[in-house]
Enzyme design. Structure first.
Site, PDB file in Angstrom:
ATOM      1  N   GLY B 211       8.292   7.317  -2.756  1.00  0.00           N
ATOM      2  CA  GLY B 211       7.802   6.169  -2.248  1.00  0.00           C
ATOM      3  C   GLY B 211       8.822   5.473  -1.254  1.00  0.00           C
ATOM      4  CD  GLN B 236      -2.800  14.358  -4.084  1.00  0.00           C
ATOM      5  OE1 GLN B 236      -2.646  15.760  -3.652  1.00  0.00           O
ATOM      6  NE2 GLN B 236      -4.012  13.904  -3.682  1.00  0.00           N
ATOM      7  CG  LEU B 237       3.986   9.063  -0.322  1.00  0.00           C
ATOM      8  CD1 LEU B 237       3.931   9.518   1.236  1.00  0.00           C
ATOM      9  CD2 LEU B 237       3.994   7.817  -0.461  1.00  0.00           C
ATOM     10  CG  ASP B 238       7.118  10.710  -1.148  1.00  0.00           C
ATOM     11  OD1 ASP B 238       7.456  11.380  -0.200  1.00  0.00           O
ATOM     12  OD2 ASP B 238       7.509   9.568  -1.261  1.00  0.00           O
ATOM     13  CD  GLU B 239       2.318  13.045  -7.052  1.00  0.00           C
ATOM     14  OE1 GLU B 239       1.533  13.967  -7.332  1.00  0.00           O
ATOM     15  OE2 GLU B 239       2.494  12.047  -7.469  1.00  0.00           O
TER      16      GLU B 239
END
Lengths: 294, 294, 294, 294
Positions: B211, B236-239
């Site tokens: 994040g 999925q953000l940063d995943e």
């Protein structure tokens, strides 16, 4: 600190003042003037200002050879000065020797490493006591002539067993505790008894992979580095002030077993670095962070 | 891949087969027999078995000099074999040349680094297009004769603007996108258009500090290392699957500003490593993890 | 290799073929066809081509479960194939167990580390013998029930003492020797008896600071990193093929004593990595360099 | 230092005193008393004692806001104190701005990196001049509006050309020179004109692989790490005081070309660290070693 065996790395006797206080003008000048006025020769001085928080941190070590204030008067003589700075402070002497307890479970790699540093004289520390929730490592303790006490724990018996452990730590006049892959959670009550006096090694680069089975979690996430983190234990699991961290590269070729094997080398080295800094009085804790004058 | 300029590091022409399939006996033998039977000389072969998942991964690169199958027949000739293995596969030629788009916001350090690698010929890649949500870096694009398009975004306009971006990427026949510190979240719809074709650099060692504002978070937590992570973007953000990670040590002396400065060097190097592996067809993605044949 | 205790990391039995030969087309195909034809399931295959020298290197490990060639016939069955490739080759089985001798002088840190890995089962190896030029570490050997022999050496007695050591190594059926900070130079005659079978740890990042007192030399030069190098011993001092190297940062604050302390952690970890690769049959030596299939 | 543009990282104005002198009691006290007596608030103080040589080193930075000594009187006011300590000293102000010249040959990666740090404002420095023995990088200089002068050199013309370079450096009022992979050896005469004012990047971890073609030498030796070293140039080639060093792991898979590619990333980052420390007045040189207050 209770014994007076000479620390291996300090050929002469020295004193260490560790302090932090609200930042203002003239602190270094005031403290170093005190030392200079009493013929103290500074061996090492390190200071840091946290400008955000407005906090001043200092570690100063000086030679006691020729120092005009006798050791047993030093605390009294220093008090007015450091109190006028509203400082939180500790005074240590190189002739002091810490008494350390080691908590273990079944894994031995960190313990082997600690014992070898102790036995070989790399660390100037006494290790009179080991505590475990399993009997597995008793032979190792016995070999090194360290008392070994087993306290099995269940959620029901945890509080009671910790009381016995606390009593034992006091009986052995323990200065600080090293959790060498001790796989039990300590209660807040126990932790509060030893603030900034319990050093843990967690097998991940915190805050990533806090909690159980970090190597499995790292493998599942597919990270390209794994790490280890040594920190003081606080009431929040794996959230205490970090003392030392390091990492090594891994790849898709590494199974969980490989991560464990590679990580164990990291764990023992990172834990040893943290214990070393603690033994050398190089760590100040403030706002859940450490200043390590390395 | 659309152009045919010669890749700088491959003096001769070569082909790369990247594949993964259910593991079974005889895969390496079958593929290498095909190459040997057609006088193919293997330059590099790397394979990996994920024993947990039962998946076999392979990258094999061979010389096209003297190879008995003409390039334009190769895909057809290989199909029966790899299909019989139920493989997911890609075939690349060293004479292909990727077309890359760079997305930026206001920070320039990763972009400078990318442009210098492109201009100096370190990377054999075409960069016909840059996209930004701000006009700030247009001069840099223009200096390098790269078309620069600005798409300001608000939550309301995001979907519409992304449609325009998608159209533009298709118009420019872009093979993959590099997010060089692009500070906008992409929608699932956009990401699904370019599976394993969008490379991001995140300024922390993921999964820690996912994040926003990871350097501030790292500073607040008091970590002793900071890192950077390059990964393929998923919904999925940063995943997304991690391609490359690296870290550097920091200390209490480092302010957030210092972390940013030190971290930027890490970001550009880690991003460049990931892009390099992508350009070299060395990355296989499976179950949100990468196999990087480095 | 003489015993048949099961290696800890190989749940089933497997075989490893390590080979190098002149590079030509079809080697991988020929070897993997042999395995496939006899129902061998490849667990791991790694190959490398030194294009400069025109040499092909390969390590292939396969499951013996269901493999059609009986173990006692395997060498004979493989011979025609590998001989036709003009290969230099070794065949190992996971059920083999190496016999290792450790040579030490007075410093104990590497020895402690080796003994703990041995005792804890991290390494699947037998350690029946220790040799030293000093009696200092005899107690450590005895604690671990390892025979300990002292051979004091002077320039005059060196040759004679080494003959006794050689006889002892043969008597104990030793497969390879680890020099765990053994501070004596070995003669060419001794070294030639154990080609690529003596692993040394040198306390610098070779080729910098070869010879004696590398930490003093590093301190005098003012380097900002120090290192450790593990290598096979050859007749030229500190010039054998390098197996593993690593470094750590240092600063002007570090005295020679600090370098020694920090370096010791590096020495034991780097030596352990080299021994691990040797135990796993992952090292090929060619032209005074190693191929380590890690 | 000639201009007065504000340094990017110092929001307010500050002064830095860098000094070294024979060690004795009371130095810190004397200097900090001077600052406290004139209402100086210390921002950062770092000191070091080389106990072997008996030399004391200090860097102290203080806020000029509210400081009682005017900037133009400071040197005069400080002199009696530091002279009484027999100190070698420098005084810098955050409002000063260095003038840097860059020497290059044909390789551009370090130059690109320097120019991007300069242009983006990461470094607060003026770069009015570039010098080369080849015309290749003139376009890059021109793009950044930096004067570019070519001085081709042969053994016969070297001395004469260096005289012209020296004159040019003086004409441009250059404070220090960065050799960004400048492939010419400088004569002692030239070097003596700029003591501790010429920063070089050497593409190996010195003292290993000094001289030409270090990546080739590293490859031939089979090392498992490669490095880069930034140092001040002295009359002895590659033997000046080391400012910064770093390494990365390599393997048998890496050809010389790979080492060059990986090493270039290291070179530019290590050189940038050294320049940063120089710009921040954090380096003291003594006995061919550096104290870097990082």
């Amino acid at each position: 600190m209770h014994t007076n065996k000479q620390a291996s790395r300090s050929p002469g006797r020295s004193a260490v003042l560790l302090m932090h206080c609200p930042d203002r003008k003239g602190i270094v000048s005031a403290v170093t003037k005190f030392l200079a006025d009493h013929d103290g020769n500074i061996i090492d001085l390190d200071q840091h200002v946290d400008t955000e928080q407005g906090v001043f941190f200092m570690r100063v070590e000086w030679d006691l050879e020729g120092f005009a204030v006798p050791v047993d008067r030093l605390r009294t003589e220093l008090s007015p000065l450091v109190d006028s700075l509203q400082a939180t402070w500790e005074l240590h002497f190189s002739t002091d020797r810490f008494r350390m307890a080691v908590f273990v479970s079944k894994q031995a790699h960190c313990l082997y490493d600690i014992l070898s540093r102790h036995e070989s004289g790399e660390w100037s520390v006494d290790v009179p006591l080991m505590v475990s929730n399993h009997p597995d490592l008793e032979d190792l303790a016995r070999r090194h002539k360290i008392d070994f006490h087993v306290f099995p724990k269940t959620p029901e018996t945890r509080a009671e067993q910790e009381e016995r452990e606390t009593a034992l730590l006091k009986e052995y006049r323990i200065d600080f505790v090293v959790l060498a892959r001790y796989m039990q959670i300590l209660t807040g009550r126990f932790v509060r008894e030893f603030p900034n006096r319990i050093i843990n090694i967690h097998h991940s680069f915190l805050p990533a992979f806090a909690g159980g089975k970090p190597y499995h979690a790292a493998h599942a996430r597919g990270v390209k580095v794994i790490g280890a983190t040594s920190h003081y234990v606080t009431e929040q699991l794996d959230e205490g002030p970090i003392i030392a961290q390091d990492v090594i590269p891994v790849s898709h070729r590494d199974s969980v077993t490989d991560l464990v094997r590679k990580g164990q080398d990291l764990e023992k080295v990172v834990l040893a670095r943290a214990v070393w800094h603690h033994l050398e009085h190089r760590i100040l804790v403030y706002h859940n962070k450490t200043v390590v004058f390395g």
